[in-house]
Design a protein around this motif. Structure first.
Motif, PDB file in Angstrom:
ATOM      1  N   GLU A  23      70.400  42.732  20.328  1.00 46.01           N
ATOM      2  CA  GLU A  23      70.334  42.161  21.933  1.00 46.01           C
ATOM      3  C   GLU A  23      69.379  41.237  21.763  1.00 46.01           C
ATOM      4  O   GLU A  23      68.578  40.789  20.604  1.00 46.01           O
ATOM      5  CB  GLU A  23      69.551  42.754  22.881  1.00 46.01           C
ATOM      6  CG  GLU A  23      69.748  44.058  23.222  1.00 46.01           C
ATOM      7  CD  GLU A  23      68.501  44.987  24.551  1.00 46.01           C
ATOM      8  OE1 GLU A  23      68.298  43.979  25.062  1.00 46.01           O
ATOM      9  OE2 GLU A  23      68.993  45.946  24.515  1.00 46.01           O
ATOM     10  N   ILE A  24      70.330  39.720  22.383  1.00 42.26           N
ATOM     11  CA  ILE A  24      69.487  38.084  22.505  1.00 42.26           C
ATOM     12  C   ILE A  24      68.322  38.062  23.381  1.00 42.26           C
ATOM     13  O   ILE A  24      68.354  38.959  24.680  1.00 42.26           O
ATOM     14  CB  ILE A  24      70.475  37.400  21.880  1.00 42.26           C
ATOM     15  CG1 ILE A  24      71.569  37.425  23.532  1.00 42.26           C
ATOM     16  CG2 ILE A  24      70.977  37.561  20.926  1.00 42.26           C
ATOM     17  CD1 ILE A  24      71.116  36.645  24.377  1.00 42.26           C
ATOM     18  N   CYS A  25      67.871  37.392  23.138  1.00 40.18           N
ATOM     19  CA  CYS A  25      66.486  36.901  24.647  1.00 40.18           C
ATOM     20  C   CYS A  25      66.245  35.640  24.278  1.00 40.18           C
ATOM     21  O   CYS A  25      66.308  35.196  23.308  1.00 40.18           O
ATOM     22  CB  CYS A  25      65.525  37.815  24.490  1.00 40.18           C
ATOM     23  SG  CYS A  25      64.271  37.344  22.877  1.00 40.18           S
ATOM     24  N   GLY A  26      65.648  34.829  25.647  1.00 39.30           N
ATOM     25  CA  GLY A  26      65.543  33.986  26.089  1.00 39.30           C
ATOM     26  C   GLY A  26      64.574  33.643  27.595  1.00 39.30           C
ATOM     27  O   GLY A  26      64.446  34.522  27.781  1.00 39.30           O
ATOM     28  N   ASN A  48      64.060  37.501  18.723  1.00 37.14           N
ATOM     29  CA  ASN A  48      63.845  39.575  19.401  1.00 37.14           C
ATOM     30  C   ASN A  48      62.942  40.172  18.267  1.00 37.14           C
ATOM     31  O   ASN A  48      63.695  40.369  17.249  1.00 37.14           O
ATOM     32  CB  ASN A  48      65.415  40.250  19.687  1.00 37.14           C
ATOM     33  CG  ASN A  48      64.791  41.564  19.873  1.00 37.14           C
ATOM     34  OD1 ASN A  48      64.103  41.474  20.464  1.00 37.14           O
ATOM     35  ND2 ASN A  48      66.875  41.871  20.456  1.00 37.14           N
ATOM     36  N   VAL A  49      61.365  40.483  18.427  1.00 35.68           N
ATOM     37  CA  VAL A  49      61.075  41.193  17.321  1.00 35.68           C
ATOM     38  C   VAL A  49      61.167  42.347  17.612  1.00 35.68           C
ATOM     39  O   VAL A  49      60.026  43.267  16.781  1.00 35.68           O
ATOM     40  CB  VAL A  49      60.265  40.351  17.657  1.00 35.68           C
ATOM     41  CG1 VAL A  49      60.186  38.882  16.876  1.00 35.68           C
ATOM     42  CG2 VAL A  49      59.033  40.225  18.813  1.00 35.68           C
ATOM     43  N   ALA A  50      61.525  43.367  18.663  1.00 37.05           N
ATOM     44  CA  ALA A  50      61.776  44.156  19.561  1.00 37.05           C
ATOM     45  C   ALA A  50      61.888  45.153  17.625  1.00 37.05           C
ATOM     46  O   ALA A  50      62.509  44.621  16.558  1.00 37.05           O
ATOM     47  CB  ALA A  50      62.413  44.241  20.456  1.00 37.05           C
ATOM     48  N   GLU A  51      61.466  46.330  17.356  1.00 30.32           N
ATOM     49  CA  GLU A  51      61.446  47.358  16.684  1.00 30.32           C
ATOM     50  C   GLU A  51      62.641  48.003  16.467  1.00 30.32           C
ATOM     51  O   GLU A  51      63.488  48.336  15.223  1.00 30.32           O
ATOM     52  CB  GLU A  51      59.986  48.617  16.679  1.00 30.32           C
ATOM     53  CG  GLU A  51      59.213  48.111  16.270  1.00 30.32           C
ATOM     54  CD  GLU A  51      57.739  49.270  16.586  1.00 30.32           C
ATOM     55  OE1 GLU A  51      58.593  50.756  16.374  1.00 30.32           O
ATOM     56  OE2 GLU A  51      56.684  49.529  16.226  1.00 30.32           O
ATOM     57  N   THR A  52      63.569  48.278  17.751  1.00 28.70           N
ATOM     58  CA  THR A  52      64.431  48.825  17.606  1.00 28.70           C
ATOM     59  C   THR A  52      65.689  47.493  18.869  1.00 28.70           C
ATOM     60  O   THR A  52      66.167  47.523  19.869  1.00 28.70           O
ATOM     61  CB  THR A  52      64.966  50.343  18.552  1.00 28.70           C
ATOM     62  OG1 THR A  52      64.635  49.575  19.800  1.00 28.70           O
ATOM     63  CG2 THR A  52      63.956  50.977  17.757  1.00 28.70           C
ATOM     64  N   PRO A  53      65.996  46.455  17.747  1.00 22.98           N
ATOM     65  CA  PRO A  53      66.687  45.308  18.330  1.00 22.98           C
ATOM     66  C   PRO A  53      68.076  45.623  18.906  1.00 22.98           C
ATOM     67  O   PRO A  53      68.959  44.825  19.823  1.00 22.98           O
ATOM     68  CB  PRO A  53      66.488  44.211  18.020  1.00 22.98           C
ATOM     69  CG  PRO A  53      66.393  44.911  16.241  1.00 22.98           C
ATOM     70  CD  PRO A  53      65.770  46.411  16.218  1.00 22.98           C
ATOM     71  N   ILE A  59      60.389  39.366  22.698  1.00 23.86           N
ATOM     72  CA  ILE A  59      60.196  37.413  22.568  1.00 23.86           C
ATOM     73  C   ILE A  59      58.913  37.773  21.988  1.00 23.86           C
ATOM     74  O   ILE A  59      57.708  38.268  22.015  1.00 23.86           O
ATOM     75  CB  ILE A  59      60.039  37.112  23.947  1.00 23.86           C
ATOM     76  CG1 ILE A  59      61.474  37.157  24.836  1.00 23.86           C
ATOM     77  CG2 ILE A  59      60.137  35.160  23.796  1.00 23.86           C
ATOM     78  CD1 ILE A  59      61.387  36.548  26.145  1.00 23.86           C
ATOM     79  N   ASP A  60      58.890  37.524  20.737  1.00 21.22           N
ATOM     80  CA  ASP A  60      58.021  37.176  20.115  1.00 21.22           C
ATOM     81  C   ASP A  60      56.185  36.042  20.742  1.00 21.22           C
ATOM     82  O   ASP A  60      56.789  35.090  21.212  1.00 21.22           O
ATOM     83  CB  ASP A  60      58.433  35.873  18.422  1.00 21.22           C
ATOM     84  CG  ASP A  60      57.041  35.665  17.561  1.00 21.22           C
ATOM     85  OD1 ASP A  60      56.245  34.883  17.807  1.00 21.22           O
ATOM     86  OD2 ASP A  60      57.251  36.499  16.943  1.00 21.22           O
ATOM     87  N   PRO A  61      55.821  36.988  20.813  1.00 20.37           N
ATOM     88  CA  PRO A  61      54.815  36.535  21.777  1.00 20.37           C
ATOM     89  C   PRO A  61      54.173  34.961  21.152  1.00 20.37           C
ATOM     90  O   PRO A  61      54.253  34.138  22.055  1.00 20.37           O
ATOM     91  CB  PRO A  61      53.281  37.195  21.341  1.00 20.37           C
ATOM     92  CG  PRO A  61      53.814  38.433  20.724  1.00 20.37           C
ATOM     93  CD  PRO A  61      55.167  37.700  20.245  1.00 20.37           C
ATOM     94  N   GLU A  62      54.538  34.479  19.811  1.00 28.56           N
ATOM     95  CA  GLU A  62      53.260  32.770  19.708  1.00 28.56           C
ATOM     96  C   GLU A  62      55.480  32.086  19.681  1.00 28.56           C
ATOM     97  O   GLU A  62      54.750  31.067  20.755  1.00 28.56           O
ATOM     98  CB  GLU A  62      53.476  33.164  18.031  1.00 28.56           C
ATOM     99  CG  GLU A  62      51.597  33.541  17.743  1.00 28.56           C
ATOM    100  CD  GLU A  62      52.300  33.631  16.416  1.00 28.56           C
ATOM    101  OE1 GLU A  62      52.885  32.410  15.958  1.00 28.56           O
ATOM    102  OE2 GLU A  62      50.903  34.736  15.750  1.00 28.56           O
ATOM    103  N   GLU A  63      56.174  32.593  19.773  1.00 31.53           N
ATOM    104  CA  GLU A  63      57.178  31.423  20.171  1.00 31.53           C
ATOM    105  C   GLU A  63      56.989  31.142  21.861  1.00 31.53           C
ATOM    106  O   GLU A  63      57.627  30.529  22.533  1.00 31.53           O
ATOM    107  CB  GLU A  63      58.593  32.426  19.784  1.00 31.53           C
ATOM    108  CG  GLU A  63      59.403  31.555  20.095  1.00 31.53           C
ATOM    109  CD  GLU A  63      60.893  31.825  19.250  1.00 31.53           C
ATOM    110  OE1 GLU A  63      61.625  31.741  19.544  1.00 31.53           O
ATOM    111  OE2 GLU A  63      61.133  33.337  19.082  1.00 31.53           O
ATOM    112  N   GLN A  64      57.154  32.351  22.446  1.00 28.62           N
ATOM    113  CA  GLN A  64      57.075  32.951  24.321  1.00 28.62           C
ATOM    114  C   GLN A  64      56.057  31.496  24.083  1.00 28.62           C
ATOM    115  O   GLN A  64      56.397  30.476  25.280  1.00 28.62           O
ATOM    116  CB  GLN A  64      56.900  33.640  24.440  1.00 28.62           C
ATOM    117  CG  GLN A  64      56.379  34.376  26.430  1.00 28.62           C
ATOM    118  CD  GLN A  64      56.679  35.082  26.610  1.00 28.62           C
ATOM    119  OE1 GLN A  64      57.012  35.839  26.044  1.00 28.62           O
ATOM    120  NE2 GLN A  64      55.895  35.632  27.915  1.00 28.62           N
ATOM    121  N   LEU A  65      54.981  31.526  24.208  1.00 32.47           N
ATOM    122  CA  LEU A  65      53.838  30.350  24.814  1.00 32.47           C
ATOM    123  C   LEU A  65      54.244  29.090  24.156  1.00 32.47           C
ATOM    124  O   LEU A  65      53.992  28.342  24.607  1.00 32.47           O
ATOM    125  CB  LEU A  65      52.554  30.622  23.733  1.00 32.47           C
ATOM    126  CG  LEU A  65      51.645  31.646  23.882  1.00 32.47           C
ATOM    127  CD1 LEU A  65      50.254  32.600  23.479  1.00 32.47           C
ATOM    128  CD2 LEU A  65      51.316  31.547  26.110  1.00 32.47           C
TER     129      LEU A  65
END
Length: 138
Positions: A23-26, A48-53, A59-65
């Motif tokens: 899965e992709i995300c943004g 996508n940093v999910a354990e099961t992508p 979304i990576d929390p630092e990237e989201q900020l």
């Protein structure tokens, strides 16, 4: 209703194809209206940093900020989020509903099989729910 220009839809679809089988995300930026028409002006891909992508996205929390800061610097609001369902329908899963946290924002979902894009707004209330919203081009 959410308005997404054709070039942004094409970019998200291409990212979904390239990200397959994961899965992709943004994040979607632009003009946000809680009960009216939101207009997407930009999209910000995220990792996508999910354990099961293959079946989840996070979304990576630092990237989201950092994305939120970019949005603010450009004078945009957070319109919503997008992710793909490489093997599923373009509608929210039970996991999507359980993890939704942004009231009245759009959650755009791309399905690769069949190729389709759907959009849903998260509504809060006693239990919270997704309401399908009309997705139109610009």
């Amino acid at each position: 209703m959410i308005v997404i220009p054709a070039d942004i839809r094409a970019t998200i679809l291409e990212r979904a194809r390239e990200g397959d089988p994961d899965e992709i995300c943004g994040v979607l930026g632009g003009e946000y209206e809680p009960d009216g028409k939101s207009r997407v002006r930009s999209q910000y891909p995220a990792t996508n940093v999910a354990e099961t992508p293959r079946t989840r996205y996070e979304i990576d929390p630092e990237e989201q900020l950092a994305i939120f800061e970019r949005l603010e610097n450009r004078g945009e609001e957070t319109v919503g989020f997008y992710h793909s369902h490489p093997r599923g329908p373009p509608r929210p899963s039970a996991t999507d509903a359980a993890r939704a946290t942004w009231p009245d924002r759009s959650y755009v979902i791309v399905s690769l099989d069949p190729l389709e894009i759907g959009s849903w707004r998260w509504r809060t209330g006693s239990e919270g729910q997704f309401d399908r919203e009309r997705l139109v081009g610009d």
